[in-house]
Design an enzyme around this catalytic site. Sequence first.
Site, PDB file in Angstrom:
ATOM      1  N   LYS A 134      -8.069  14.078   4.864  1.00  0.00           N
ATOM      2  CA  LYS A 134      -7.224  12.884   4.865  1.00  0.00           C
ATOM      3  C   LYS A 134      -6.206  13.038   5.980  1.00  0.00           C
ATOM      4  O   LYS A 134      -6.090  14.125   6.570  1.00  0.00           O
ATOM      5  CB  LYS A 134      -6.537  12.693   3.511  1.00  0.00           C
ATOM      6  CG  LYS A 134      -5.916  13.972   2.929  1.00  0.00           C
ATOM      7  CD  LYS A 134      -5.375  13.737   1.520  1.00  0.00           C
ATOM      8  CE  LYS A 134      -6.395  13.977   0.425  1.00  0.00           C
ATOM      9  NZ  LYS A 134      -6.570  12.847  -0.475  1.00  0.00           N
ATOM     10  N   ARG A 135      -5.480  11.956   6.259  1.00  0.00           N
ATOM     11  CA  ARG A 135      -4.412  12.068   7.236  1.00  0.00           C
ATOM     12  C   ARG A 135      -3.488  13.223   6.874  1.00  0.00           C
ATOM     13  O   ARG A 135      -3.237  13.475   5.701  1.00  0.00           O
ATOM     14  CB  ARG A 135      -3.601  10.763   7.275  1.00  0.00           C
ATOM     15  CG  ARG A 135      -4.276   9.653   8.023  1.00  0.00           C
ATOM     16  CD  ARG A 135      -4.480  10.005   9.471  1.00  0.00           C
ATOM     17  NE  ARG A 135      -3.228   9.882  10.204  1.00  0.00           N
ATOM     18  CZ  ARG A 135      -3.064   9.079  11.241  1.00  0.00           C
ATOM     19  NH1 ARG A 135      -4.065   8.331  11.689  1.00  0.00           N
ATOM     20  NH2 ARG A 135      -1.909   9.026  11.867  1.00  0.00           N
TER      21      ARG A 135
ATOM     22  N   THR B 233      -8.472   6.787  -1.880  1.00  0.00           N
ATOM     23  CA  THR B 233      -9.811   6.228  -2.100  1.00  0.00           C
ATOM     24  C   THR B 233     -10.888   7.294  -1.895  1.00  0.00           C
ATOM     25  O   THR B 233     -11.989   7.175  -2.429  1.00  0.00           O
ATOM     26  CB  THR B 233     -10.077   5.051  -1.140  1.00  0.00           C
ATOM     27  OG1 THR B 233      -9.564   5.368   0.147  1.00  0.00           O
ATOM     28  CG2 THR B 233      -9.416   3.785  -1.646  1.00  0.00           C
TER      29      THR B 233
ATOM     30  N   LYS C 105     -14.655   8.570  -3.719  1.00  0.00           N
ATOM     31  CA  LYS C 105     -15.903   8.863  -2.998  1.00  0.00           C
ATOM     32  C   LYS C 105     -16.458  10.227  -3.400  1.00  0.00           C
ATOM     33  O   LYS C 105     -17.669  10.375  -3.631  1.00  0.00           O
ATOM     34  CB  LYS C 105     -15.655   8.823  -1.483  1.00  0.00           C
ATOM     35  CG  LYS C 105     -15.279   7.430  -0.986  1.00  0.00           C
ATOM     36  CD  LYS C 105     -14.719   7.428   0.438  1.00  0.00           C
ATOM     37  CE  LYS C 105     -14.068   6.076   0.728  1.00  0.00           C
ATOM     38  NZ  LYS C 105     -13.250   6.071   1.958  1.00  0.00           N
TER      39      LYS C 105
ATOM     40  N   LYS D  78       1.093  14.397   1.274  1.00  0.00           N
ATOM     41  CA  LYS D  78      -0.263  14.727   0.820  1.00  0.00           C
ATOM     42  C   LYS D  78      -0.441  16.238   0.596  1.00  0.00           C
ATOM     43  O   LYS D  78      -1.413  16.696   0.029  1.00  0.00           O
ATOM     44  CB  LYS D  78      -1.307  14.235   1.825  1.00  0.00           C
ATOM     45  CG  LYS D  78      -1.358  12.704   1.944  1.00  0.00           C
ATOM     46  CD  LYS D  78      -2.396  12.297   2.986  1.00  0.00           C
ATOM     47  CE  LYS D  78      -2.415  10.805   3.259  1.00  0.00           C
ATOM     48  NZ  LYS D  78      -3.073  10.012   2.202  1.00  0.00           N
TER      49      LYS D  78
ATOM     50  N   HIS E 159       0.805  -1.235   0.000  1.00  0.00           N
ATOM     51  CA  HIS E 159       0.000   0.000   0.000  1.00  0.00           C
ATOM     52  C   HIS E 159       0.827   1.268   0.000  1.00  0.00           C
ATOM     53  O   HIS E 159       0.270   2.362   0.153  1.00  0.00           O
ATOM     54  CB  HIS E 159      -0.929   0.032   1.214  1.00  0.00           C
ATOM     55  CG  HIS E 159      -2.010  -0.996   1.185  1.00  0.00           C
ATOM     56  ND1 HIS E 159      -3.263  -0.752   0.660  1.00  0.00           N
ATOM     57  CD2 HIS E 159      -2.020  -2.274   1.596  1.00  0.00           C
ATOM     58  CE1 HIS E 159      -4.004  -1.840   0.769  1.00  0.00           C
ATOM     59  NE2 HIS E 159      -3.271  -2.794   1.340  1.00  0.00           N
TER      60      HIS E 159
END
Length: 807
Positions: free
Chosen positions: A539-540, A650, A654, A545, A354
Amino acid sequence: SGKEKWPRGEEEVWKSGLRGVDGVNEYQAEGSVLNWGLVDDFGAYQAASLSVRDNLIVNWNETQLHYTKKSPKRAYYLSLEFLMGRTLDNAILNLGLKDQYTESMQKLGFNFEDLLAQERDAALGNGGLGRLAACYLDSGASQELPLWGYGLRYKYGIFQQLISPEGNQLEAPDPWLDNQNPWELPRLDVTYEVQFYGHSERLNDGTGRAVWTGGQEVLAVAYDVMIPGCYTKNTNNLRLWESKPKRGFDLNSFNAGDYERAIESSNSAAAITSVLYPNDHTFWTAASLSDILRRFKNIGKPISAFPDYVAIQLNDTHPTLAIPELMRILLDEEEVSWDDAWTIVTNTFFYTNHTVLPEALEKWPVPLMEHLLPRYFLQAVEKKYPGDRERLGRMSLIEEGFPKQVRMAFLACIGSRKVNGVAELHSELVKTTILKDFVEFEGAGKFSNVTNGITPRRWLDQCNPELSALISKTLKLEKPVWLKDLYKLEGLLKFADDKAFRQEWGAIKQRNKERLAHLVQTTLGFTVNTNAMFDVQIKRLHEYKRQTLNILGVIHRYLNLKKMSAAEKKKVNPRVVFFAGKAAPGYYIAKLTIRLIVNVARVINADPETKDLLSLYFLPDYSVSLAEVLIPASDISQHISTAGTEASGTSNMKFCLNGGLLVGTVDGANIEIAEEVGESNVFFFGHLAPAVEDLRYQHVYHPVPIEEKCPALANVLNQVSGGLFGDGGAYEPLLNTIRQGDYYLLSDDFDSYMAALDLVDEAYKDRDEWIKKSIKTTAKMGKFSSDRAINEYAESYWNLESAKVPA
Ligand code: GL9
């Protein structure tokens, strides 16, 4: 409704309905099972849950009996994380009972949505990887596959996030089980003894057999969580282990008056499943494998047939110890030869990687599994590449150093039948970077891709009921038909040109924005401008990111607004930016980013010159349930990782499924989303993955001052340093990550990022065209159903067939 809230213990009496009058409940008087006294929302939630559970147990039981009778091949998803969120709504939707429950609870005087909000999230995970596991369980049951999950029953889920007045993240425990959990069945009949630590010892009986001795004895107790499929009887199982001391406390110490010592070992046993992410994974893999083996033995087949009946998917390297543990069982308990054992193992396991971020690749101390590692592996490498010592060093399972460590990804790789990444680009990167040598050694056929997916039950039907109803009406299909074949959404394409349809579509988005605004108002006390574009990044918190890129972009926008004339401002499209996400408690830079966001929000939201055009909120304590409100409300969402760093993502799927448009880099599953919806319907920016290494090299060896390279960004950094958002010095460590080295390439991507956001503004002005894009995006999301993904695993990996429980 908010009006008929019934705080627990309050003396007031609701004056009608079944709850009786004058404080006496009629049913209470009759001594019926409804003997709850004054029932509040929480009590009603519990009652509703128990009645739903009654339905589930019947299906769950029949499903398990059916699987036992038919003995199909089974698959097991081993994961240290299952980020399940709430269950009640999901369960009644899958059972097709939502309308009945809503109506009945209303008759009893309750607003059902309020009851649903009483449930605490089961937050046994950190982020995408854990939520993926939960989506796969939903799809496994919905596709009627004999698929079980195995994990740990943490007493405390992921920490609750609080934000201090200064903007700092504070962590508090999440004792989610304190209110009892109606969705699990304690299985005191399913317990295993696990020996912690200890070692393998040869028996002196001439057989060459060995036994495991020494160490601490701990009990693993099973808790079964029912996983209902969508409109099917199939209700699968998620088995979570709780650790328990085997012997209670030490009576000798107790009698000697040393109470602390008496309970020491019993406490340390219980601690194993206390908090999410314990460091010792032996416990759980041992219990899971014993359980799987026992079930296999009931079929009465020889041990060599194990891989014909069992497939085990490893969710990242966290459960990799299952590989040496199965080796141990086969060698020591089943008396299989080393070669035969290895054949069984390598036909049973499958490994999903992952992440390719080097810091996330697990390494474990060697002594934990010294005796069980396939030592001849290096001999085989040596044979194939005689004299290539460098390669030998690179490929060794064991990394030299103090202490020696096992490279878990390598072990998972050689111990598995197949290895996959989670999006096309990522799977390519796995093959060309971290596992390159293994591809050369074992052949490329072992390595492939399964692009992640999300369950449309939770991430559309449940979180966006109005849109779900509109889709059913428009496609003239019963809900479960398109929910279980998401490609059917393509039928919406032709309605993009239908004005009335577009209006309905837009109105639903608007109501979802109001629902989010209502939540922010009631929980945080802020009034959100629902006429603005909603721009969401949730998100985290992680440097890769690039939430920092987003917040610096917001500041840039703010500074521009401050310079504008009144006439110019009139043309500006109002925007509300939402952030949510947790930072790892020890991740200093990520926490500093949160602090910056919160303090920028404080300044911007209070500025009368700009606040109608730009505002910003950091919503604390991000969770699955919060995502269910945020996602349907977004106009755009941001997925802006440095190219090549986000394996898949992911939440991007969504948002798009709910008709939000995507702003992102050419990374992970963003790429495949763009392939589906067309590049004209996404807002891409930034450098591509192949350029990243070169750019980093340039930063180090030919650095260009940021003022020269990206003046706009330099200006923003200076404003932050200068104290526009409070103590500038506090942010220096964060700003320096960009000024020096800039590993995540913010200075390289900033200008194209701002240009992409300008294009978003331009596009949003033509609302009709925007809604068309939104409809087309939803319509093309079929590929991203986790049903598609789980079927790929079942067919190409596990060789698993569906086993429908007869109605
Ligand atoms: C992750 C990747 O970073 C994501 O890109 C990916 O979508 C998910 C699911 O495959 O896996 N890998 C990983 O370690 N996490 C992911 O989200 N981290 C967490 O779950 C915290």
